[in-house]
Design a protein around this motif. Structure first.
Motif, PDB file in Angstrom:
ATOM      1  N   ALA A 201      -1.460 -74.912 -37.669  1.00 14.10           N
ATOM      2  CA  ALA A 201      -2.319 -74.645 -38.827  1.00 14.10           C
ATOM      3  C   ALA A 201      -3.790 -74.725 -38.429  1.00 14.10           C
ATOM      4  CB  ALA A 201      -2.003 -75.642 -39.938  1.00 14.10           C
ATOM      5  N   ALA A 202      -4.102 -75.748 -37.602  1.00 11.53           N
ATOM      6  CA  ALA A 202      -5.493 -75.876 -37.157  1.00 11.53           C
ATOM      7  C   ALA A 202      -5.908 -74.680 -36.300  1.00 11.53           C
ATOM      8  CB  ALA A 202      -5.672 -77.174 -36.381  1.00 11.53           C
ATOM      9  N   GLU A 203      -4.982 -74.267 -35.389  1.00 16.50           N
ATOM     10  CA  GLU A 203      -5.296 -73.103 -34.560  1.00 16.50           C
ATOM     11  C   GLU A 203      -5.437 -71.839 -35.400  1.00 16.50           C
ATOM     12  OE1 GLU A 203      -2.241 -72.882 -31.680  1.00 16.50           O
ATOM     13  OE2 GLU A 203      -2.971 -74.579 -30.481  1.00 16.50           O
ATOM     14  N   ALA A 204      -4.571 -71.698 -36.423  1.00 16.01           N
ATOM     15  CA  ALA A 204      -4.680 -70.531 -37.304  1.00 16.01           C
ATOM     16  C   ALA A 204      -6.007 -70.554 -38.062  1.00 16.01           C
ATOM     17  CB  ALA A 204      -3.507 -70.508 -38.282  1.00 16.01           C
ATOM     18  N   LYS A 205      -6.375 -71.764 -38.506  1.00 15.25           N
ATOM     19  CA  LYS A 205      -7.650 -71.888 -39.215  1.00 15.25           C
ATOM     20  C   LYS A 205      -8.815 -71.556 -38.288  1.00 15.25           C
ATOM     21  CE  LYS A 205     -10.370 -75.133 -41.950  1.00 15.25           C
ATOM     22  NZ  LYS A 205     -10.438 -76.526 -42.487  1.00 15.25           N
ATOM     23  N   VAL A 206      -8.725 -72.083 -37.069  1.00 18.17           N
ATOM     24  CA  VAL A 206      -9.790 -71.798 -36.102  1.00 18.17           C
ATOM     25  C   VAL A 206      -9.843 -70.309 -35.800  1.00 18.17           C
ATOM     26  CG1 VAL A 206     -10.506 -72.166 -33.718  1.00 18.17           C
ATOM     27  CG2 VAL A 206      -9.746 -74.095 -35.103  1.00 18.17           C
ATOM     28  N   THR A 207      -8.651 -69.701 -35.661  1.00 13.40           N
ATOM     29  CA  THR A 207      -8.607 -68.260 -35.389  1.00 13.40           C
ATOM     30  C   THR A 207      -9.210 -67.465 -36.536  1.00 13.40           C
ATOM     31  OG1 THR A 207      -6.611 -68.575 -34.060  1.00 13.40           O
ATOM     32  CG2 THR A 207      -7.087 -66.344 -34.827  1.00 13.40           C
ATOM     33  N   ALA A 208      -8.841 -67.876 -37.762  1.00 11.01           N
ATOM     34  CA  ALA A 208      -9.393 -67.173 -38.936  1.00 11.01           C
ATOM     35  C   ALA A 208     -10.904 -67.341 -39.011  1.00 11.01           C
ATOM     36  CB  ALA A 208      -8.730 -67.698 -40.202  1.00 11.01           C
ATOM     37  N   GLU A 209     -11.333 -68.591 -38.780  1.00 10.18           N
ATOM     38  CA  GLU A 209     -12.778 -68.829 -38.810  1.00 10.18           C
ATOM     39  C   GLU A 209     -13.486 -68.059 -37.697  1.00 10.18           C
ATOM     40  OE1 GLU A 209     -13.211 -73.008 -38.573  1.00 10.18           O
ATOM     41  OE2 GLU A 209     -12.640 -73.377 -40.668  1.00 10.18           O
ATOM     42  N   LYS A 210     -12.833 -68.029 -36.532  1.00 13.34           N
ATOM     43  CA  LYS A 210     -13.425 -67.290 -35.419  1.00 13.34           C
ATOM     44  C   LYS A 210     -13.504 -65.798 -35.735  1.00 13.34           C
ATOM     45  CE  LYS A 210     -12.869 -66.513 -30.460  1.00 13.34           C
ATOM     46  NZ  LYS A 210     -12.035 -66.812 -29.264  1.00 13.34           N
ATOM     47  N   LYS A 211     -12.397 -65.288 -36.313  1.00 11.06           N
ATOM     48  CA  LYS A 211     -12.388 -63.870 -36.678  1.00 11.06           C
ATOM     49  C   LYS A 211     -13.441 -63.566 -37.731  1.00 11.06           C
ATOM     50  CE  LYS A 211      -9.296 -60.205 -38.259  1.00 11.06           C
ATOM     51  NZ  LYS A 211      -7.902 -59.907 -38.713  1.00 11.06           N
ATOM     52  N   LYS A 212     -13.523 -64.482 -38.705  1.00  4.57           N
ATOM     53  CA  LYS A 212     -14.533 -64.302 -39.749  1.00  4.57           C
ATOM     54  C   LYS A 212     -15.935 -64.348 -39.156  1.00  4.57           C
ATOM     55  CE  LYS A 212     -16.089 -66.227 -44.155  1.00  4.57           C
ATOM     56  NZ  LYS A 212     -15.884 -67.317 -45.152  1.00  4.57           N
ATOM     57  N   ALA A 213     -16.125 -65.297 -38.241  1.00  5.82           N
ATOM     58  CA  ALA A 213     -17.434 -65.399 -37.608  1.00  5.82           C
ATOM     59  C   ALA A 213     -17.733 -64.142 -36.782  1.00  5.82           C
ATOM     60  CB  ALA A 213     -17.488 -66.636 -36.715  1.00  5.82           C
ATOM     61  N   GLU A 214     -16.706 -63.648 -36.090  1.00  3.76           N
ATOM     62  CA  GLU A 214     -16.907 -62.419 -35.317  1.00  3.76           C
ATOM     63  C   GLU A 214     -17.246 -61.242 -36.229  1.00  3.76           C
ATOM     64  OE1 GLU A 214     -13.367 -61.917 -33.112  1.00  3.76           O
ATOM     65  OE2 GLU A 214     -13.840 -63.453 -31.609  1.00  3.76           O
ATOM     66  N   GLU A 215     -16.524 -61.173 -37.343  1.00  2.00           N
ATOM     67  CA  GLU A 215     -16.815 -60.085 -38.281  1.00  2.00           C
ATOM     68  C   GLU A 215     -18.224 -60.214 -38.855  1.00  2.00           C
ATOM     69  OE1 GLU A 215     -13.756 -60.244 -41.163  1.00  2.00           O
ATOM     70  OE2 GLU A 215     -12.231 -59.321 -39.862  1.00  2.00           O
ATOM     71  N   GLU A 216     -18.567 -61.460 -39.196  1.00  2.00           N
ATOM     72  CA  GLU A 216     -19.922 -61.669 -39.712  1.00  2.00           C
ATOM     73  C   GLU A 216     -20.973 -61.333 -38.660  1.00  2.00           C
ATOM     74  OE1 GLU A 216     -20.026 -65.668 -41.027  1.00  2.00           O
ATOM     75  OE2 GLU A 216     -18.884 -65.295 -42.880  1.00  2.00           O
ATOM     76  N   ALA A 217     -20.675 -61.754 -37.408  1.00  2.00           N
ATOM     77  CA  ALA A 217     -21.620 -61.443 -36.339  1.00  2.00           C
ATOM     78  C   ALA A 217     -21.721 -59.940 -36.113  1.00  2.00           C
ATOM     79  CB  ALA A 217     -21.181 -62.152 -35.058  1.00  2.00           C
ATOM     80  N   LYS A 218     -20.542 -59.292 -36.206  1.00  2.00           N
ATOM     81  CA  LYS A 218     -20.537 -57.844 -36.028  1.00  2.00           C
ATOM     82  C   LYS A 218     -21.316 -57.151 -37.142  1.00  2.00           C
ATOM     83  CE  LYS A 218     -17.390 -53.950 -35.394  1.00  2.00           C
ATOM     84  NZ  LYS A 218     -15.949 -53.538 -35.334  1.00  2.00           N
ATOM     85  N   ALA A 219     -21.078 -57.637 -38.371  1.00  2.00           N
ATOM     86  CA  ALA A 219     -21.805 -57.051 -39.514  1.00  2.00           C
ATOM     87  C   ALA A 219     -23.306 -57.315 -39.382  1.00  2.00           C
ATOM     88  CB  ALA A 219     -21.271 -57.644 -40.811  1.00  2.00           C
ATOM     89  N   LYS A 220     -23.613 -58.523 -38.910  1.00  2.00           N
ATOM     90  CA  LYS A 220     -25.033 -58.852 -38.735  1.00  2.00           C
ATOM     91  C   LYS A 220     -25.672 -57.971 -37.664  1.00  2.00           C
ATOM     92  CE  LYS A 220     -28.053 -62.810 -37.942  1.00  2.00           C
ATOM     93  NZ  LYS A 220     -28.084 -64.276 -37.671  1.00  2.00           N
ATOM     94  N   ALA A 221     -24.903 -57.796 -36.572  1.00  2.00           N
ATOM     95  CA  ALA A 221     -25.413 -56.942 -35.505  1.00  2.00           C
ATOM     96  C   ALA A 221     -25.584 -55.507 -35.983  1.00  2.00           C
ATOM     97  CB  ALA A 221     -24.466 -56.992 -34.312  1.00  2.00           C
ATOM     98  N   GLU A 222     -24.609 -55.050 -36.791  1.00  2.00           N
ATOM     99  CA  GLU A 222     -24.730 -53.691 -37.330  1.00  2.00           C
ATOM    100  C   GLU A 222     -25.914 -53.573 -38.269  1.00  2.00           C
ATOM    101  OE1 GLU A 222     -23.689 -49.675 -37.928  1.00  2.00           O
ATOM    102  OE2 GLU A 222     -23.214 -51.152 -36.378  1.00  2.00           O
TER     103      GLU A 222
END
Length: 363
Positions: A201-222
């Motif tokens: 569950a912790a790894e899934a949460k970390v993965t989700a947070e990481k994915k969300k952060a990546e998406e946010e970073a990608k959106a920010k970069a865009e």
């Protein structure tokens, strides 16, 4: 009237008195020397009521004299005594033979020294001392170990009972230990499963947070990219209203559909260069009215049509936001507006709104 007379005694060469004495001495001295030739030279007939078959007529069994039964019993006792004495003499003359027992039997045998009357063979005490100690020690203490004696066990049956209870207790302790180990193992497995579940569950949460952060970073970069592009691109006019979009069908267009994007604005509204480029053409163009073609560095062409006036010349370099003409109603129009078309380097017309949004502009 006829009567039965006693049977005559068997004749003896030594006489009746000598026979009894000789027999006694022979039995007494027979134990160590055995049978001699003199002993075998005579035979005595001693009939008894059991050995003599009853007969009819006048014959009867004679009674024994002096109350002595002259039978083979005395001779048998002598034989046994002689054989026993000879066997003991033979055993004493032979060397001792060691006897070994399996460990499974030897381990369970009682201590020989604990047996009454036996410890004298293993210690220096005398036979009298051993007998005295044996008289004090009860036979029921045979087989009791020193530890059991210290614990208060004085009876062999009580010692056996204590051993059985001890064995049962050991078996119960072993069963309890196995049950405890099984419970601990089950608890450990359950804890491991729960820990793994939490970890997943912790790894899934970390993965989700990481994915969300990546998406946010990608959106920010865009957004940053678009902001940078927006700084280098500009909306072609101001105070406008979108009246027609790319691909609309209608008879008013010669191709059967609308090939650009219309910005309706008052006549004379300034038209600005969307991006830095070179003026490729500027002048009258039939149904487009006055048209200016701006070629960008990548070969894309931007057509500004229906102008009321043109402020640039062919070959002129312009920058983003620079005025190149004014809104008008020349050519095939129904009112003043800017008709904007975008053509790729190969000449294909594409949707101007999509192209402008890709450059970070909001239309």
């Amino acid at each position: 009237m006829a009567s039965n007379k006693p049977a005559p005694e068997a004749p003896s060469r030594f006489g009746s008195d000598f026979t009894t004495e000789y027999r006694t001495e022979t039995v007494a001295d027979f134990g160590t020397e055995g049978f001699g030739e003199t002993d075998r030279a005579w035979e005595e007939w001693n009939p008894t009521e059991d050995s003599v078959r009853p007969v009819r007529g006048r014959h009867r069994v004679a009674k024994q004299r002096n109350g002595l039964a002259r039978s083979s019993t005395v001779l048998g006792v002598g034989v046994i005594a002689a054989v026993g004495a000879g066997g003991m003499a033979t055993a004493q003359s032979k060397p001792p033979v060691s006897i070994s027992l399996p460990d499974s039997i030897a381990d369970n045998l009682p201590d020989a020294k604990s047996l009454p009357g036996v410890s004298a063979f293993f210690s220096g005490e005398s036979a009298d001392q051993a007998d005295a100690r044996a008289a004090v020690a009860p036979l029921t203490s045979a087989g009791i170990t020193t530890a059991e004696a210290e614990q208060g066990a004085t009876d062999a049956g009580e010692a056996l009972r204590a051993r059985i209870l001890q064995q049962a207790e050991q078996q119960q302790n072993a069963a309890d230990s196995e049950a405890k180990e099984a419970e601990e193992k089950a608890a450990a497995e359950k804890a491991a499963a729960e820990a793994k579940k939490k970890q997943d569950a912790a790894e899934a949460k970390v993965t989700a947070e990481k994915k969300k952060a990546e998406e946010e970073a990608k959106a920010k970069a865009e957004a940053a990219r678009l902001a940078k592009l927006a700084a280098s691109y500009a909306i072609p006019t101001s105070s406008y209203t979108i009246t027609s979009t790319f691909g609309e069908a209608g008879s008013m267009w010669s191709s059967g559909y609308h090939t650009g994007l219309d910005f309706a604005a008052p006549t004379g509204t300034p038209i600005k260069a969307i991006h830095t480029g070179t003026i490729k053409s500027a002048g009258w163009s039939g149904s487009y009215g006055y048209r200016t073609v701006l070629e960008l560095e990548d070969g894309t062409e931007l057509w500004f049509c229906h102008q009321s006036s043109i402020d640039v010349t062919v070959g002129q370099k312009v920058t983003t936001g620079e005025t190149i003409g004014r809104v008008g109603a020349t050519g095939n129009v129904t009112g003043p507006h800017l008709h904007l078309e975008v053509h790729t380097p190969d000449g294909t017309g594409i949707d101007p709104m999509t192209w402008l949004r890709d450059k970070g502009l909001t239309v």
